[in-house]
Scaffold this active site. Sequence first.
Site: not given
Length: 479
Positions: A71, A74, A223, A461
Amino acid sequence: MIKVVLVLMLCLAGQAFSQIDYGNALTKSLLFFEAQRSGKLPADQRVTWRGDSAIGDGSEAGVDLAGGYYDAGDNVKFGFPYAFAVTSLAWSVVEFGSQLQAKNELNNALAAVKWGTDYLLKAHAGPQLLYVEVGDGNSDHACWQRPEDMTTPRTVYKIDEANHGSDVAAETAAALAAASIAFKSSNAGYSATLLSHSKQLFDFATNNRGLYQNSVPVAGAFYSSSGDDDEIVWAAAWLHRATGDRAYLDIIGRGNPGGVRTMFSWDDKFFGAQLLVSKLIMEGVVPNEGSWAAYKSNADAFMCNLVQKGNGNVKKSPGGLLWFNQWANSQYVTSSSLGLVSHADHITAAKGAWLQCPGGTVSPQQLIDFARSQMDYLLGANPSQMSYMVGFGSNFPRKVHHRGASIVSIKANRNPIDCKGGFDWLNSGSNDPNVLEGAIVGGPDANDAYSDSRNNFQQAEPSIGGNAPLVGVLARIAA
């Protein structure tokens, strides 16, 4: 005085980055997806610091779920944002295939789409069965390991006729339908397979309504979906575009037009659906009246707000970046920009009316120019003169919140790095040993400030959902 200094800084930034190489940025944006690959890597893998990983995914459930993309920073495969990333990549190819070809990136773009859809075909293991996550966000986040060394659980999570998830099922249907169009001319057999799975998933979604986090709470912790009305009309729009079947138009016509949106994202697809309906109106497929007109007027209003000519303009940073959210703001910038450039070309192709905003008329070229201004900012034309694309230019983030990039490559050191040992790399303060080329990090805050720290996950990120729309925007402006 501060305002004068800021204007001067922006002028200097504009001069310094007036010759931005969008083609090079496009190339790098696709390399990022190779760095995110899970499973056994192919012989033509270009990001050579990565190795095979998670090749046994799905084994606990007796299904092959190896492959696909991690994703973000991670090592989890989250199905909901994953599917949106694939839809965005496929949309980029569908809209801008000729521009990608002109930059010799069409094959790489199709490879990126196919790596994503191959996994989705595996995940759709039955007509009413879809695996929607591999890995657990909580245990993954408790470790900092290279994907190649993972010791965290690779638990699989699914939706089925007893455990509904119409939002993720419909988004996956949208991804496969869009991809079927992307592959139609080059791989007809694969395109047909994608479309068949898309139709099944759409039927599954519409006949089994319910939010996926109620079936898979662990996914919702990271999510969470706000509703499924958007995914239903978005998927129906893509299926109509792929098939021409008017039954999908009936579903859109009865669906929720969504109102005027405030963002376009992995959770909120209304703007995308509204744009596809606007295209149908301009082409004369559906009338500009009733609910159809509502879709278009809602899209128009959001676009006016994006380009700062509406009644509720999207906030911009002092340096000019659209500002939506403190957490990974750049993903909303890239997705909105893909919508703008796509709509601009739809207007031109259909010889449609220009966008009429409260603040004035906006031409297709102005829509493209606005999207370009956002890309320019992300690529370095900003007050900090920093490129927020890793590896692009000379001043870019060096401490990305990304496990694989931050730990020495397994190609350089094959000694396993355990769950806790990786935190020494996370907290080292040194530059990443592996350059995550093409990754768009979350980006600066509302005041154009950015802290290049690996622990600054809100800003540092990247994600596949943020990078995917970028491919189409860069292809269009590089033309």
